[in-house]
Structure formats: structure tokens, C-alpha cells
Scaffold this motif. Structure first.
Motif, PDB file in Angstrom:
ATOM      1  N   PHE A  98       0.837  -1.194   0.000  1.00  0.00           N
ATOM      2  CA  PHE A  98       0.000   0.000   0.000  1.00  0.00           C
ATOM      3  C   PHE A  98       0.875   1.248   0.000  1.00  0.00           C
ATOM      4  N   ALA A  99       1.894   1.269   0.855  1.00  0.00           N
ATOM      5  CA  ALA A  99       2.802   2.421   0.927  1.00  0.00           C
ATOM      6  C   ALA A  99       3.524   2.630  -0.398  1.00  0.00           C
ATOM      7  N   LEU A 100       3.934   1.549  -1.025  1.00  0.00           N
ATOM      8  CA  LEU A 100       4.616   1.631  -2.312  1.00  0.00           C
ATOM      9  C   LEU A 100       3.694   2.243  -3.372  1.00  0.00           C
ATOM     10  N   LEU A 101       2.446   1.781  -3.437  1.00  0.00           N
ATOM     11  CA  LEU A 101       1.492   2.321  -4.407  1.00  0.00           C
ATOM     12  C   LEU A 101       1.227   3.806  -4.147  1.00  0.00           C
ATOM     13  N   ARG A 102       1.046   4.168  -2.897  1.00  0.00           N
ATOM     14  CA  ARG A 102       0.799   5.583  -2.566  1.00  0.00           C
ATOM     15  C   ARG A 102       1.988   6.441  -2.962  1.00  0.00           C
ATOM     16  N   HIS A 103       3.161   5.915  -2.744  1.00  0.00           N
ATOM     17  CA  HIS A 103       4.377   6.645  -3.096  1.00  0.00           C
ATOM     18  C   HIS A 103       4.447   6.886  -4.607  1.00  0.00           C
ATOM     19  N   LEU A 104       4.096   5.870  -5.385  1.00  0.00           N
ATOM     20  CA  LEU A 104       4.116   6.008  -6.845  1.00  0.00           C
ATOM     21  C   LEU A 104       3.052   6.983  -7.334  1.00  0.00           C
ATOM     22  N   VAL A 105       1.909   7.031  -6.670  1.00  0.00           N
ATOM     23  CA  VAL A 105       0.882   8.012  -7.039  1.00  0.00           C
ATOM     24  C   VAL A 105       1.393   9.417  -6.736  1.00  0.00           C
ATOM     25  N   ARG A 106       1.971   9.586  -5.561  1.00  0.00           N
ATOM     26  CA  ARG A 106       2.431  10.911  -5.134  1.00  0.00           C
ATOM     27  C   ARG A 106       3.595  11.421  -5.976  1.00  0.00           C
TER      28      ARG A 106
ATOM     29  N   GLY B 287       5.035   9.800  -8.848  1.00  0.00           N
ATOM     30  CA  GLY B 287       5.121   9.371 -10.246  1.00  0.00           C
ATOM     31  C   GLY B 287       6.151   8.268 -10.449  1.00  0.00           C
ATOM     32  N   GLU B 288       6.439   8.002 -11.706  1.00  0.00           N
ATOM     33  CA  GLU B 288       7.382   6.936 -12.063  1.00  0.00           C
ATOM     34  C   GLU B 288       8.737   7.178 -11.405  1.00  0.00           C
ATOM     35  N   GLN B 289       9.325   6.071 -10.912  1.00  0.00           N
ATOM     36  CA  GLN B 289      10.619   6.175 -10.226  1.00  0.00           C
ATOM     37  C   GLN B 289      11.500   4.984 -10.524  1.00  0.00           C
ATOM     38  N   ARG B 290      12.805   5.242 -10.409  1.00  0.00           N
ATOM     39  CA  ARG B 290      13.757   4.134 -10.490  1.00  0.00           C
ATOM     40  C   ARG B 290      13.615   3.299  -9.216  1.00  0.00           C
TER      41      ARG B 290
ATOM     42  N   LEU C 162      13.240   4.617  -5.281  1.00  0.00           N
ATOM     43  CA  LEU C 162      12.098   4.224  -4.470  1.00  0.00           C
ATOM     44  C   LEU C 162      12.564   3.498  -3.214  1.00  0.00           C
ATOM     45  N   SER C 163      13.546   2.640  -3.374  1.00  0.00           N
ATOM     46  CA  SER C 163      14.131   1.921  -2.249  1.00  0.00           C
ATOM     47  C   SER C 163      14.677   2.901  -1.212  1.00  0.00           C
ATOM     48  N   ALA C 164      15.392   3.911  -1.667  1.00  0.00           N
ATOM     49  CA  ALA C 164      15.958   4.912  -0.748  1.00  0.00           C
ATOM     50  C   ALA C 164      14.847   5.716  -0.067  1.00  0.00           C
ATOM     51  N   SER C 165      13.827   6.114  -0.825  1.00  0.00           N
ATOM     52  CA  SER C 165      12.721   6.903  -0.263  1.00  0.00           C
ATOM     53  C   SER C 165      11.959   6.143   0.807  1.00  0.00           C
TER      54      SER C 165
ATOM     55  N   GLU D 287      16.766  -2.944  -1.693  1.00  0.00           N
ATOM     56  CA  GLU D 287      16.168  -3.292  -2.981  1.00  0.00           C
ATOM     57  C   GLU D 287      15.641  -4.719  -3.020  1.00  0.00           C
ATOM     58  N   THR D 288      16.286  -5.640  -2.301  1.00  0.00           N
ATOM     59  CA  THR D 288      15.814  -7.025  -2.282  1.00  0.00           C
ATOM     60  C   THR D 288      14.439  -7.112  -1.640  1.00  0.00           C
ATOM     61  N   ALA D 289      14.259  -6.430  -0.506  1.00  0.00           N
ATOM     62  CA  ALA D 289      12.957  -6.425   0.172  1.00  0.00           C
ATOM     63  C   ALA D 289      11.914  -5.714  -0.689  1.00  0.00           C
ATOM     64  N   LEU D 290      12.312  -4.619  -1.320  1.00  0.00           N
ATOM     65  CA  LEU D 290      11.385  -3.892  -2.184  1.00  0.00           C
ATOM     66  C   LEU D 290      10.952  -4.775  -3.349  1.00  0.00           C
ATOM     67  N   ASN D 291      11.869  -5.518  -3.902  1.00  0.00           N
ATOM     68  CA  ASN D 291      11.558  -6.413  -5.016  1.00  0.00           C
ATOM     69  C   ASN D 291      10.506  -7.441  -4.613  1.00  0.00           C
ATOM     70  N   ARG D 292      10.559  -7.926  -3.362  1.00  0.00           N
ATOM     71  CA  ARG D 292       9.557  -8.887  -2.880  1.00  0.00           C
ATOM     72  C   ARG D 292       8.163  -8.255  -2.842  1.00  0.00           C
ATOM     73  N   SER D 293       8.086  -6.958  -2.559  1.00  0.00           N
ATOM     74  CA  SER D 293       6.795  -6.260  -2.559  1.00  0.00           C
ATOM     75  C   SER D 293       6.341  -5.932  -3.977  1.00  0.00           C
TER      76      SER D 293
END
Length: 147
Positions: free
Chosen positions: A45-53, A55-58, A62-65, A70-76
Motif C-alpha cells: 500500500f505504501a509503495l502504491l501511494r508513493h508512486l501516485v504521489r 510518479g514513475e521512479q527508479r 524508491l528503495s531509498a525513499s 532493494e531485495t525487500a522492495l523487489n519482494r513487494s
């Protein structure tokens, strides 16, 4: 620099890292339970909200924000992509992965928002006046621990 033995004797739950991890697990469980009807975990949910707020990101940005490796982010990211809720494309550098939310992802987020808000209101009610202090303190902890 003080060694571990020079600190006052305390239960492990009184130590910062242990207390934060315990609180994080409890709060994550509460939000995950609230978001379950939408088929989301709070991290997704946090990841989706971040992308809405933002926009497109590397993936790296996104991992840093999100302060997630990145491994944990990839699992999400993987299940969100598999369900068509986010799009992934190659960036200018072929190793870069660019993430964006899809129309289906925006629709899912709209469905999940009231569920998230209910969990948010529950925590706000439980914490009362301590809410603002806690949020401000946690931001300070995050900034202090950041590399």
C-alpha cells in the motif's frame, strides 16, 4: 564510547531497537489485517501511494525513499506487477528498472484507502495526544539512523 555493560540493566524490550521492532511488528499486523480485504499488505500500500504521489521512479530511488533495501522492495513489487497494479520498464541504463502505478493499481488504491484510513483512525484514537509526538519522534529516529 561506552561498552554494552556500562548501560543500566534493562529488559530487552526497553532498548530502542527491540522496542521499535516490536512496535513495528504490532502496527504492521494491524494495518495488514485492515488491508487484507483489498488483497494488500501495508508495505505494498505504501509503495502504491508513493508512486501516485511522486510518479514513475527508479527502483533504486524508491528503495531509498522508503528506507527499504532493494531485495525487500523487489519482494513487494513482484506480486503488484504480476497482478497488473504496477508497470516496470527498463530505464535509460538497461540495468535500471522504472516503476509506475497502473490504472488498475490506482483503482485498487482507491478501494484500499478507506481500509487504511480505518486503521489510521484506530491508532490515532488509541494514541490520542501522543500521536503527533510519536510521529515526529519516529521521523527524528529515522533521520538519525540514516546513513
Amino acid at each position: 564510547h561506552r561498552d554494552l555493560h556500562s548501560f543500566p540493566t534493562r529488559r530487552s524490550s526497553d532498548l530502542l531497537c527491540g522496542a521499535l521492532r516490536k512496535a513495528t511488528r504490532a502496527v504492521t499486523r494491524l494495518y495488514d489485517d485492515a488491508l487484507r480485504p483489498a488483497g494488500l499488505r501495508v508495505t505494498q500500500f505504501a509503495l502504491l501511494r508513493h508512486l501516485v504521489r511522486d510518479g514513475e521512479q527508479r527502483m533504486r530511488d524508491l528503495s531509498a525513499s522508503l528506507v527499504v533495501d532493494e531485495t525487500a522492495l523487489n519482494r513487494s513489487v513482484r506480486p503488484l506487477h504480476d497482478k497488473g497494479w504496477i508497470a516496470i520498464r527498463t530505464g535509460r541504463d538497461r540495468r535500471e528498472r522504472m516503476l509506475s502505478i497502473t490504472h488498475a493499481g490506482r483503482a485498487l488504491l482507491a478501494e484500499a484507502e478507506p481500509l487504511w484510513l480505518a486503521a489510521q483512525q484506530r491508532m490515532s484514537h488509541e494514541l490520542g495526544a501522543r500521536w503527533d509526538i510519536l510521529v515526529r519522534s519516529l521521523r527524528e529516529v529515522t533521520e538519525s539512523a540514516a546513513p
